[in-house]
Design a protein around this motif. Structure first.
Motif, PDB file in Angstrom:
ATOM      1  N   SER A  58      -5.683   2.630  -3.287  1.00 11.24           N
ATOM      2  CA  SER A  58      -5.503   1.389  -2.985  1.00 11.24           C
ATOM      3  C   SER A  58      -6.534   0.302  -2.953  1.00 11.24           C
ATOM      4  O   SER A  58      -7.725   0.791  -2.847  1.00 11.24           O
ATOM      5  CB  SER A  58      -5.013   1.486  -1.339  1.00 11.24           C
ATOM      6  OG  SER A  58      -5.134   0.378  -0.673  1.00 11.24           O
ATOM      7  N   THR A  74      -3.144   0.677  -8.604  1.00 11.01           N
ATOM      8  CA  THR A  74      -3.523   0.231  -7.171  1.00 11.01           C
ATOM      9  C   THR A  74      -2.570  -0.516  -6.530  1.00 11.01           C
ATOM     10  O   THR A  74      -1.249  -0.896  -7.140  1.00 11.01           O
ATOM     11  CB  THR A  74      -4.855  -0.699  -7.564  1.00 11.01           C
ATOM     12  OG1 THR A  74      -5.524  -0.956  -6.181  1.00 11.01           O
ATOM     13  CG2 THR A  74      -4.551  -2.107  -8.177  1.00 11.01           C
ATOM     14  N   CYS A  75      -2.808  -0.850  -5.324  1.00  8.28           N
ATOM     15  CA  CYS A  75      -1.825  -1.297  -4.540  1.00  8.28           C
ATOM     16  C   CYS A  75      -2.550  -2.226  -3.356  1.00  8.28           C
ATOM     17  O   CYS A  75      -3.632  -2.013  -2.961  1.00  8.28           O
ATOM     18  CB  CYS A  75      -0.811  -0.597  -3.683  1.00  8.28           C
ATOM     19  SG  CYS A  75      -1.630   0.870  -2.902  1.00  8.28           S
ATOM     20  N   SER A  76      -1.828  -3.178  -2.895  1.00  5.06           N
ATOM     21  CA  SER A  76      -2.403  -4.116  -1.923  1.00  5.06           C
ATOM     22  C   SER A  76      -0.991  -4.681  -1.168  1.00  5.06           C
ATOM     23  O   SER A  76      -0.238  -5.315  -1.876  1.00  5.06           O
ATOM     24  CB  SER A  76      -3.343  -5.074  -2.244  1.00  5.06           C
ATOM     25  OG  SER A  76      -3.557  -5.940  -1.102  1.00  5.06           O
ATOM     26  N   THR A 116       0.915  -1.362   0.124  1.00  5.62           N
ATOM     27  CA  THR A 116       0.034   0.017  -0.175  1.00  5.62           C
ATOM     28  C   THR A 116       0.990   1.128  -0.032  1.00  5.62           C
ATOM     29  O   THR A 116       0.423   2.329  -0.358  1.00  5.62           O
ATOM     30  CB  THR A 116      -1.110  -0.160   1.233  1.00  5.62           C
ATOM     31  OG1 THR A 116      -0.145  -0.237   2.574  1.00  5.62           O
ATOM     32  CG2 THR A 116      -1.823  -1.147   1.239  1.00  5.62           C
ATOM     33  N   SER A 117       2.137   1.177   0.518  1.00 10.16           N
ATOM     34  CA  SER A 117       2.842   2.200   0.644  1.00 10.16           C
ATOM     35  C   SER A 117       3.330   2.859  -0.894  1.00 10.16           C
ATOM     36  O   SER A 117       3.887   4.015  -0.922  1.00 10.16           O
ATOM     37  CB  SER A 117       4.083   2.281   1.719  1.00 10.16           C
ATOM     38  OG  SER A 117       3.665   1.827   2.998  1.00 10.16           O
ATOM     39  N   HIS A 161      -7.238  -1.800  -0.750  1.00 16.49           N
ATOM     40  CA  HIS A 161      -7.785  -2.021   0.488  1.00 16.49           C
ATOM     41  C   HIS A 161      -8.876  -1.193   0.630  1.00 16.49           C
ATOM     42  O   HIS A 161      -9.799  -1.234   1.800  1.00 16.49           O
ATOM     43  CB  HIS A 161      -6.786  -1.729   1.669  1.00 16.49           C
ATOM     44  CG  HIS A 161      -5.369  -2.561   1.604  1.00 16.49           C
ATOM     45  ND1 HIS A 161      -4.622  -2.722   2.657  1.00 16.49           N
ATOM     46  CD2 HIS A 161      -5.324  -3.675   0.691  1.00 16.49           C
ATOM     47  CE1 HIS A 161      -3.855  -3.837   2.226  1.00 16.49           C
ATOM     48  NE2 HIS A 161      -4.303  -4.522   1.141  1.00 16.49           N
TER      49      HIS A 161
END
Length: 791
Positions: free
Chosen positions: A216, A240-242, A148-149, A218
């Motif tokens: 994100s 996006t990210c996780s 997420t960072s 999340h």
């Protein structure tokens, strides 16, 4: 001699034969299911070339027909989508050599025809796993990051991460400077605006083709999934990210509950539950990617009977097992292909310590992964005992009494609450709570062995043997195919009074509660039939095999030593001795990393129980246990880069000093060792701080000198000072942490420690040195050990 995967039993068997041309003695068949002639292992494992020659994909004119046919087959099986879209890969990585690794990034499973890995981390000893992946999604494009960072503004300044994000935005938006939508991070929006991007405040429901959404996974809800999917189909971009493994902690399922995977799976990628190890000191290098990193191509190679080297089997296994664990249950693109492997007869899916399932047993690894995901959602009434439960955690005697019991829970204490009860493998235990407790977010956990092993090259037990059930009503049936100790999980401290919880059809486990269980009661309880039991105080809980507990005569004296050790840890850490919850230590057949690791619980192997229940051993102090307890009490403000495996040892040295009577000066890194290490370290002239950071016991030598000269009280005062800092006073970044550590310790010791820190090569700033210049000097002649004095 060739090596083939025997699908009848999941094991490797040797067959005497002349190896086919191009194959050495250590080749293995992925799935022996017919198909075309074996492919060259070297071709199957070829990484992406930095720049492909013009004829890389095609045989030269005039080649033999069989050669041309073989080349065509190689291309059809092993040419990754990334190879067919080299321009995409180049656009994403142009001008990028290395990106940062914030925290512990997770992995991404790549399997779809349009999806491809962009940056890879390590998994196991030799395999790669994607930490950044991308895919075309309808007319749109997606770039996914494994932490997420990666969407934090601060990361844009680290290594080439900012350039990589710029590239990702341009590629996802199919334009040099597309309009961005950043709904959840003003700091990121501001940072990107400074980099020349236009940021619009567009609601998700009004996103327009050509815009790029940065959000994100999340933050996604089930309602967001169709909205963003339509946006992508119409030509939108999505970054996006996780941190998949982090999201899944607490028993949540990436496959069945994570909206991010529901959204991305139709486009060929999902976030996985493993970590992606760094490939450089600070992050990930942009480099060669194995074709078998793509699960779709790994499966194609398997179906074709492709001959692979052992490391390539490990790569294919890592790719396929990650996909099997994380794909949503309703996936209709790739999951059915994996499930088709169940038609293979007789594959061994029962790992054991003496017959582990290894990474080159591809069919077994995939089938076990599918079993694991299915076991997550089987209703309790339909759960059956898994054959692997007999190996670990162990069977419950059929004649053992199933009984009912009432446990009192204090909701003010968060975490796992021990019950002294055990769920037999495959048997339903009924749990009843007052109606008022049904909405508190409690869970019933079955099993203490919470480490999952999916990422490891060898499985000595089933990779996931615990299960949790959320309490949503007054009565909750629970069951686990592997059985396990029963716990009540309370997520956060509550204000409610004590709650009585009833269990039915459970098995009694050996359970000692310090200050409550009498010795007479223990002599009876230690014979309880469950295969695992616990020793519990308000400060520490040990989950141990019952065979060890049954020989324990006096837990009272033993647990007194444990409590003393935990109080010493609290004393040094400058926290109250009365803890909000007890620390936990669980012994396991196999753990997820290292010989021990910190966390809740601390995990270690099955050689430790005899030591953990030995009062004599614990009175000497156990270095490993103190080390992991130290990790659980480290504070980032005084643990700068390179000291993560250093400052934790202060706690183990303190325990060994105060309980065992061995001073640090005479211990593992005693003053003679300090002198030797310092002499070697400085022999070449200017000290090398990078070497200091990379050698925990070299770095620890400096801390031993400070302890010997100024005592433990100096450490306690400094640690207490850090705990009292306002947010604005806390150090930011490695340089400030080093400076503050030197300045605060100097003022506490009333000595100018600047020259000492410089002698060890720590890069303290001139400003920090000036701030302590008026303190009394600490000359070299007073530095313990290096001054030739060892007392």
């Amino acid at each position: 001699m060739t090596m083939k995967l025997n699908l009848q039993n999941g094991a490797r068997t040797h067959t005497s034969a002349t190896p086919p041309q191009g194959h050495g003695p250590n080749r293995a068949s992925v799935l022996d299911c017919g198909g075309p002639p074996p492919l060259s292992t070297m071709v199957a494992a070829s990484p992406r070339p930095a720049k492909a020659p013009e004829d890389w994909r095609s045989p030269k004119p005039g080649g033999a027909p069989r050669t041309r046919a073989l080349a065509a087959l190689i291309l059809s099986l092993l040419a990754l989508p990334a190879f067919a879209a080299d321009a995409d890969f180049t656009a994403l990585t142009k001008g990028v050599t290395e990106i940062a690794a914030p925290g512990a990034p997770g992995n991404i499973s790549v399997f779809g025809p349009s999806a491809f890995a962009v940056v890879a981390g390590k998994e196991g000893k030799t395999a790669q796993t994607a930490v950044v992946a991308a895919t075309r999604a309808g007319r749109g494009r997606v770039v996914a990051f494994g932490h997420t960072s990666y969407l934090d503004a601060d990361l844009l300044t680290q290594l080439d991460t900012g350039k990589f994000i710029d590239n990702a935005i341009s590629w996802a938006g199919n334009a040099p400077k597309p309009t961005l939508v950043v709904p959840r991070s003003k700091s990121l929006a501001d940072a990107l605006a400074k980099r020349g991007f236009t940021v619009a405040a567009t609601p998700l429901a009004q996103l327009q083709p050509g815009q790029v959404l940065l959000l994100s996974a999340h933050a996604l809800t089930a309602a967001d999934v169709p909205v963003i999917a339509k946006f992508l189909e119409n030509g939108g971009g999505f970054i996006t990210c996780s941190t998949g493994w982090g999201w899944a902690q607490g028993g949540r399922s990436l496959a069945n509950e994570f909206a991010g995977n529901q959204l991305l799976a139709p486009f060929g990628l999902v976030f996985g539950g493993n970590m992606a190890g760094k490939t450089t000191a600070k992050g990930y290098a942009i480099g060669a990617l194995s074709p078998l990193l793509h699960a779709g191509k790994a499966l194609d190679a398997a179906r074709a009977g492709t001959k692979l080297a052992k490391d390539d089997l490990a790569q294919a296994s890592a790719a396929l097992t990650s996909a099997a664990q994380s794909l949503p249950s309703d996936d209709k693109t790739f999951l059915p292909k994996l499930k088709a492997l169940r038609s293979q007869p007789g594959v061994n899916t029962v790992p054991a310590a003496k017959s582990p399932i290894k990474s080159d047993q591809l069919a077994a690894r995939v089938l076990i992964s599918l079993e694991g995901r299915d076991l997550e959602k089987v209703p309790p009434a339909e759960v059956k005992a898994h054959p692997a439960a007999a190996n670990f955690p162990g069977p419950v005697p059929t004649e053992a009494k199933r009984e009912s019991a009432t446990i009192t829970v204090n909701p003010r204490i968060p975490g796992w609450h021990s019950t002294g009860l055990y769920a037999a493998p495959g048997e339903v235990v009924t749990v009843r709570v007052p109606a008022s407790a049904a909405a508190l977010g409690w869970k019933i956990r079955i099993g203490a062995h919470s480490d999952t092993l999916w990422h490891l090259d060898s499985w000595k037990r089933f990779p996931d043997v615990t299960r949790s059930f959320t309490v949503k009503s007054a009565e909750t049936p629970v069951a686990n195919a592997f059985g396990g100790l029963l716990f009540i999980e309370t997520p956060k401290p509550g204000d409610a009074a004590a709650v009585k919880v009833e269990f039915a059809n459970a098995v009694r486990a050996p359970h000692y509660v310090h200050g409550k269980t009498t010795l007479a009661e223990w002599k009876e309880l230690r014979s309880a039939p469950a295969p695992w039991g616990e020793l519990e105080t308000k400060k520490i809980v040990l989950s141990l095999p019952s065979r060890v507990l049954r020989d324990l005569e006096d837990p009272v004296a033993l647990m007194q030593v444990w409590d003393e050790s935990l109080d010493l840890v609290a004393d040094l850490a400058a926290i109250p001795e009365d803890r909000p919850r007890a620390e936990r230590i669980v012994c396991d057949e196999q753990i997820s990393a290292g010989y021990m690791h910190s966390g809740y619980p601390i995990m270690t192997w099955l050689d430790m129980p005899p030591r953990l229940v030995s009062e004599a051993h614990m009175r000497k102090g156990d270095w490993g246990i103190g080390h992991e307890l130290g990790h659980n009490h480290q504070v980032g403000d005084w643990t700068f880069e390179g000291t993560g495996e250093v400052t934790c040892n202060l706690f183990t040295m303190y325990i060994i000093d105060r309980i065992g009577g061995t001073k640090p000066a005479n211990g593992r890194v005693g003053l003679p060792v300090v002198a030797e290490k310092f002499a070697k370290y400085t022999a070449g002239g200017k000290p090398d701080f990078a070497k200091w950071q990379s050698d925990p016991f070299l770095a620890l030598a400096m801390y031993v000198q400070l302890q010997h000269a100024f005592g433990w009280d100096a450490y306690k005062k400094v640690f207490a000072e850090y705990r009292a800092l306002a947010a604005s006073e806390k150090p930011k970044g490695t340089s400030e942490r080093i400076d503050q550590w030197m300045v605060r310790f100097s003022r506490t010791a009333n000595r100018n420690l600047g020259p000492f820190f410089q002698a060890w090569g720590l890069p303290v700033t001139d400003k920090a040195l000036a701030s302590i210049a008026t303190l009394p000097a600490w000359p070299k002649e007073e530095w313990p050990g290096t001054n030739g004095k060892f007392d």
